[in-house]
Every structure is written in structure tokens, then in C-alpha cells.
Design a protein around this motif. Structure first.
Motif, mmCIF file in Angstrom:
data_model
loop_
_atom_site.group_PDB
_atom_site.id
_atom_site.type_symbol
_atom_site.label_atom_id
_atom_site.label_comp_id
_atom_site.label_asym_id
_atom_site.label_seq_id
_atom_site.Cartn_x
_atom_site.Cartn_y
_atom_site.Cartn_z
ATOM 1 N N PHE A 20 -32.600 -5.472 -18.513
ATOM 2 C CA PHE A 20 -33.351 -4.988 -19.539
ATOM 3 C C PHE A 20 -33.202 -7.072 -20.213
ATOM 4 O O PHE A 20 -31.774 -6.904 -20.686
ATOM 5 C CB PHE A 20 -33.708 -4.513 -20.631
ATOM 6 N N VAL A 21 -34.274 -7.809 -20.240
ATOM 7 C CA VAL A 21 -33.768 -8.840 -21.026
ATOM 8 C C VAL A 21 -35.114 -9.197 -21.659
ATOM 9 O O VAL A 21 -36.180 -9.188 -21.295
ATOM 10 C CB VAL A 21 -32.943 -10.475 -19.912
ATOM 11 N N GLU A 22 -34.448 -10.711 -22.466
ATOM 12 C CA GLU A 22 -36.241 -10.973 -22.997
ATOM 13 C C GLU A 22 -35.770 -12.488 -23.445
ATOM 14 O O GLU A 22 -34.331 -12.392 -23.867
ATOM 15 C CB GLU A 22 -36.719 -10.373 -23.939
ATOM 16 N N HIS A 23 -36.666 -13.196 -23.967
ATOM 17 C CA HIS A 23 -35.933 -14.625 -24.404
ATOM 18 C C HIS A 23 -37.247 -15.088 -25.006
ATOM 19 O O HIS A 23 -38.533 -14.670 -24.673
ATOM 20 C CB HIS A 23 -35.826 -15.633 -23.420
ATOM 21 N N VAL A 56 -40.345 -17.291 -19.451
ATOM 22 C CA VAL A 56 -40.891 -16.944 -18.584
ATOM 23 C C VAL A 56 -39.075 -17.449 -17.796
ATOM 24 O O VAL A 56 -38.513 -16.939 -16.974
ATOM 25 C CB VAL A 56 -41.598 -17.262 -18.135
ATOM 26 N N ASP A 57 -39.094 -18.818 -18.347
ATOM 27 C CA ASP A 57 -37.775 -19.780 -16.900
ATOM 28 C C ASP A 57 -36.957 -18.758 -17.612
ATOM 29 O O ASP A 57 -35.751 -18.219 -16.417
ATOM 30 C CB ASP A 57 -37.744 -20.929 -16.970
ATOM 31 N N HIS A 58 -36.840 -18.815 -18.606
ATOM 32 C CA HIS A 58 -35.106 -18.429 -19.590
ATOM 33 C C HIS A 58 -34.831 -16.860 -19.341
ATOM 34 O O HIS A 58 -34.083 -16.104 -18.281
ATOM 35 C CB HIS A 58 -34.667 -18.802 -20.590
ATOM 36 N N ALA A 59 -35.826 -15.896 -19.502
ATOM 37 C CA ALA A 59 -35.650 -14.882 -18.387
ATOM 38 C C ALA A 59 -35.151 -14.246 -17.839
ATOM 39 O O ALA A 59 -35.100 -13.582 -17.705
ATOM 40 C CB ALA A 59 -37.082 -14.154 -19.557
ATOM 41 N N ALA A 60 -36.410 -14.895 -16.508
ATOM 42 C CA ALA A 60 -36.316 -15.098 -15.280
ATOM 43 C C ALA A 60 -33.734 -14.868 -14.606
ATOM 44 O O ALA A 60 -33.617 -14.774 -14.086
ATOM 45 C CB ALA A 60 -37.335 -15.621 -13.854
ATOM 46 N N ARG A 61 -34.307 -16.726 -15.204
ATOM 47 C CA ARG A 61 -32.257 -16.573 -15.035
ATOM 48 C C ARG A 61 -31.469 -15.683 -14.939
ATOM 49 O O ARG A 61 -30.625 -15.443 -14.715
ATOM 50 C CB ARG A 61 -32.386 -17.876 -15.437
ATOM 51 N N THR A 107 -42.093 -20.719 -32.701
ATOM 52 C CA THR A 107 -40.989 -19.904 -31.620
ATOM 53 C C THR A 107 -41.614 -19.141 -31.877
ATOM 54 O O THR A 107 -40.900 -17.709 -32.385
ATOM 55 C CB THR A 107 -39.689 -20.623 -31.961
ATOM 56 N N ASP A 108 -42.709 -18.678 -30.910
ATOM 57 C CA ASP A 108 -43.162 -17.367 -30.710
ATOM 58 C C ASP A 108 -43.809 -16.637 -29.619
ATOM 59 O O ASP A 108 -44.054 -15.643 -29.543
ATOM 60 C CB ASP A 108 -44.423 -18.199 -31.950
#
Length: 74
Positions: free
Chosen positions: A28-31, A40-45, A11-12
Motif C-alpha cells: 500500500f502506497v500513497e502520495h 499518480v506518478d510518484h505513487a506508481a514509482r 497540495t491536496d
């Protein structure tokens, strides 16, 4: 986007999103995920939800300020 562990796997995959809002600062978000598309999908949501909350607050504040309504009629 970055690969935290390189070729070791796991998981990297990290996706960081920085959204600049006019007169509202930054979001600012990150996943971190094992799959780059999932990251990308989770961070965008998450980013979209955060921006939506900020916009809703701004609209509610405008509606709740009678002095502002008198200055700026719709």
C-alpha cells in the motif's frame, strides 16, 4: 484518487495504490501533491520499487536455500 481540500486548492491531490501480491500479501502506497499526475506518478514509482524489493528478496531466499534447490531443481 481524491481531492482533499475540494475547490480551495493547494497540495491536496492524494493517490492511493493498493497492490495485491500472490502469496506475498499487499503493498500500500500513497502520495499527496498539488498536481494529480504528479501524485499518480510518484505513487506508481513507489509501488513499483516496493514490489521490486519483495521479488528480489524472494529470489535471494530461493537461491540461498540448498534444501529447496534439491526439492525444486531448475
Amino acid at each position: 484518487l481524491c481531492d482533499e481540500n475540494g475547490p480551495r486548492g493547494g497540495t491536496d491531490k492524494r493517490c492511493r495504490v493498493d497492490i495485491a501480491l500472490v502469496r506475498r500479501g499487499r503493498v500500500f502506497v500513497e502520495h499527496l501533491s498539488g498536481d494529480v499526475l504528479a501524485a499518480v506518478d510518484h505513487a506508481a514509482r513507489r509501488g513499483a520499487r516496493a514490489v521490486e524489493r519483495i521479488v528480489k528478496r524472494r529470489i535471494e531466499r530461493r537461491r540461498g536455500d540448498p534444501a529447496r534447490d534439491a526439492r525444486f531443481p531448475s
